[in-house]
Write a protein that holds these residues in place. Sequence first.
Motif, mmCIF file in Angstrom:
data_model
loop_
_atom_site.group_PDB
_atom_site.id
_atom_site.type_symbol
_atom_site.label_atom_id
_atom_site.label_comp_id
_atom_site.label_asym_id
_atom_site.label_seq_id
_atom_site.Cartn_x
_atom_site.Cartn_y
_atom_site.Cartn_z
ATOM 1 N N UNK A 165 2.469 42.218 60.128
ATOM 2 C CA UNK A 165 2.850 43.548 60.822
ATOM 3 C C UNK A 165 3.912 43.832 59.519
ATOM 4 N N UNK A 166 5.187 42.644 60.265
ATOM 5 C CA UNK A 166 6.478 42.470 59.317
ATOM 6 C C UNK A 166 6.043 42.809 57.932
ATOM 7 N N UNK A 167 5.372 41.428 57.891
ATOM 8 C CA UNK A 167 6.300 40.366 55.988
ATOM 9 C C UNK A 167 5.508 41.857 55.699
ATOM 10 N N UNK A 168 3.721 42.642 56.045
ATOM 11 C CA UNK A 168 2.994 44.342 55.011
ATOM 12 C C UNK A 168 4.080 44.817 54.798
ATOM 13 N N UNK A 169 4.993 45.531 55.851
ATOM 14 C CA UNK A 169 5.423 46.557 55.960
ATOM 15 C C UNK A 169 6.740 46.202 55.164
ATOM 16 N N UNK A 170 7.436 45.435 54.384
ATOM 17 C CA UNK A 170 8.992 44.628 54.348
ATOM 18 C C UNK A 170 7.882 44.838 52.681
#
Length: 333
Positions: A165-170
């Motif tokens: 999730x974090x990687x996607x939104x970054x």
Amino acid sequence: NKFYRRNSLSIIKQITRAGYEYQDLIGIRELLQFYRNKNLYDFIILEYSNKGEFSALDDVVCKIKNQNKYKLIQVKFSVDGEKYPFDWDWLTNKKENGKSLIQKWSETVLKLLLKDKLIEATLVTNRQPKDEIQCILNDHKIVWNNIPDEKKIILKEQIGSDDNCKLFFENLSFEFLQFDLATLDNNLFNQYIEISDSKADWEFFKSFVKKNSMSEHQEITQNVLNNILQCRSPKPLDQEFFVPPNYVPPCSDFHNNLLNQIKNSDDKCIIITGSPGVGKSTYLSYLKKELENELSQKKRKLEMIHKENKLNQQINEIYDQIISLNQQIQTLD
């Protein structure tokens, strides 16, 4: 009823067409950047048709110059960006056995990151973010750590782990445009003016983009882009033909009969036919000038009549004034 269904279908078609036009304009915006900077990309593909690694983020696919990496743009248009906002419900809702928007986008982004093929991914929309989204945005990106816990639970169910999730939104940017279709079109035309200030050329370029986006996997390279931007919209054929000074209609009876038909046509359509080269165009140019001359003569006559009437009116007014003065003089005597 039938009328309601037909009217609803018409509205849906109009909205769909507007969405595609908006998407084409975002593609044009990227093409104009590519035109100004030839070192940006190897090519741009509009509406990438080979559903696979770019699926769900395939409206505008840009291959980075001399690299096996891509910039992806997805366009989401709403007929009313205020009435239909950008919020968590819109992002995470899904039909039974289907996937949400956030699921589709995350699958593409994470897959390309794993292959080291993604430079940039952007969602462009005219939907405006609600406060729940606006407060967690930073530099056009949603900050994972700022998302409420109850939303994180839903997102992890759809995207995967906390790290995913974090990687996607970054790696996904959000661009919220406040322009309607006409304003966006006008803004881009103002950029296009450096190439040509002709509205006809602008419409010609837009028609190329529309046709290209409907084609199968057409790569727009710098050469293709230069060629199309150097093209100009076709100019209409000259409707005037040279009429020799001593030209005489081939048949006076035909000519006089046609004049009468035109004057009494009652808006009927009259078709002149004949073999190539017999002089149809020259005759019609002669006929046009004769009708214009006749109309001009009638106009001059009407102007003269108008002037005479006005003069007569003025004379009558002066005559009335004289009579009135005489009456006043007689009264004084």
